[in-house]
Write a protein that holds these residues in place. Structure first.
Motif, PDB file in Angstrom:
ATOM      1  N   LEU A  93     -44.896  -7.576  45.683  1.00  0.00           N
ATOM      2  CA  LEU A  93     -45.811  -6.648  46.365  1.00  0.00           C
ATOM      3  C   LEU A  93     -46.661  -7.369  47.408  1.00  0.00           C
ATOM      4  O   LEU A  93     -46.977  -6.805  48.459  1.00  0.00           O
ATOM      5  N   TYR A 139     -52.122  -1.379  40.517  1.00  0.00           N
ATOM      6  CA  TYR A 139     -50.820  -0.713  40.571  1.00  0.00           C
ATOM      7  C   TYR A 139     -49.859  -1.322  39.543  1.00  0.00           C
ATOM      8  O   TYR A 139     -49.168  -0.598  38.822  1.00  0.00           O
ATOM      9  N   PRO A 145     -43.998  -0.555  38.532  1.00  0.00           N
ATOM     10  CA  PRO A 145     -43.148  -1.449  39.325  1.00  0.00           C
ATOM     11  C   PRO A 145     -41.991  -2.088  38.563  1.00  0.00           C
ATOM     12  O   PRO A 145     -41.043  -2.576  39.173  1.00  0.00           O
ATOM     13  N   TYR A 152     -41.872  -1.129  43.485  1.00  0.00           N
ATOM     14  CA  TYR A 152     -42.691   0.073  43.655  1.00  0.00           C
ATOM     15  C   TYR A 152     -41.826   1.321  43.641  1.00  0.00           C
ATOM     16  O   TYR A 152     -40.625   1.272  43.906  1.00  0.00           O
ATOM     17  N   GLY A 158     -46.868   4.647  43.433  1.00  0.00           N
ATOM     18  CA  GLY A 158     -46.588   3.775  44.562  1.00  0.00           C
ATOM     19  C   GLY A 158     -46.733   4.420  45.922  1.00  0.00           C
ATOM     20  O   GLY A 158     -46.830   3.719  46.931  1.00  0.00           O
TER      21      GLY A 158
END
Length: 193
Positions: A93, A139, A145, A152, A158
């Motif tokens: 990410l 997240y 994820p 994502y 996401g």
């Protein structure tokens, strides 16, 4: 009505096809997902989609339509797979943070017990927002994820990471519907809608 076999255990792909009442039989392919050095990302995605469809096609013999797909995320010529753990998800990410990347889905459709097969791909460009390390960690803590290429899911939490997309939205989810409809209609006389 044609019998559709989805050579994937992806809940997202199944959900997309069920929405259009195709009600596929789910038959996950058991292949080793490997890449040949020097292959372009599009070749990798199409090759893996073909391997999945071909593997599953060996279990059917009555003209069923087998759909295989493989989605990869590419950033700066690097293929980013599914994260191994939270640390890997953070790495992936962070690589995507504030930049554009490509989401490429290879599709292979085979009619069982025939020589009819078609292989193609779809490419969508996605730009991530600039995110803080704290936002990335929050997240990751949603657990979303962990089973997704590029770490994502645009269809879930996401979507907040994404600034814009250029191309097919359903491709980023994992199955490019417009391309799939075109291929099914042209080569197999099947209409999704």
């Amino acid at each position: 009505m044609e019998k559709i076999i989805l050579a994937s255990s992806s809940p997202r792909r199944k959900e997309i096809l069920n929405r259009y009442h195709l009600n596929p039989i789910i038959f996950g392919a058991e292949i080793e997902e490997k890449q040949i050095k020097g292959e372009l990302p599009e070749q990798v995605a199409m090759s893996l989609a073909f391997e999945k469809s071909y593997w599953v096609s060996n279990y059917f013999s009555n003209g069923e339509i087998i759909i295989g797909a493989d989605t990869i995320v590419v950033s700066e010529d690097m293929i980013l797979g599914k994260p191994k753990d939270e640390k890997d998800a953070f790495r992936i990410l962070s690589l995507l943070n504030g930049k554009e990347h490509s989401v490429i889905t290879g599709i292979c459709i085979i009619r069982a017990n025939t020589n009819i097969k078609i292989i193609d791909y779809e490419n969508t460009t996605v730009r991530f927002r600039h995110l803080s390390e704290e936002q990335i960690m929050r997240y990751i803590h949603t657990n979303e994820p962990m089973d997704k290429a590029g770490a994502y899911g645009i269809q879930g939490y996401g979507q907040i990471l994404v600034e814009k997309i250029n191309g097919c939205y359903s491709n980023v989810v994992g199955l490019p519907l417009g391309k799939l409809d075109y291929l099914l209609n042209k080569f197999f006389n099947v209409k999704i809608l």
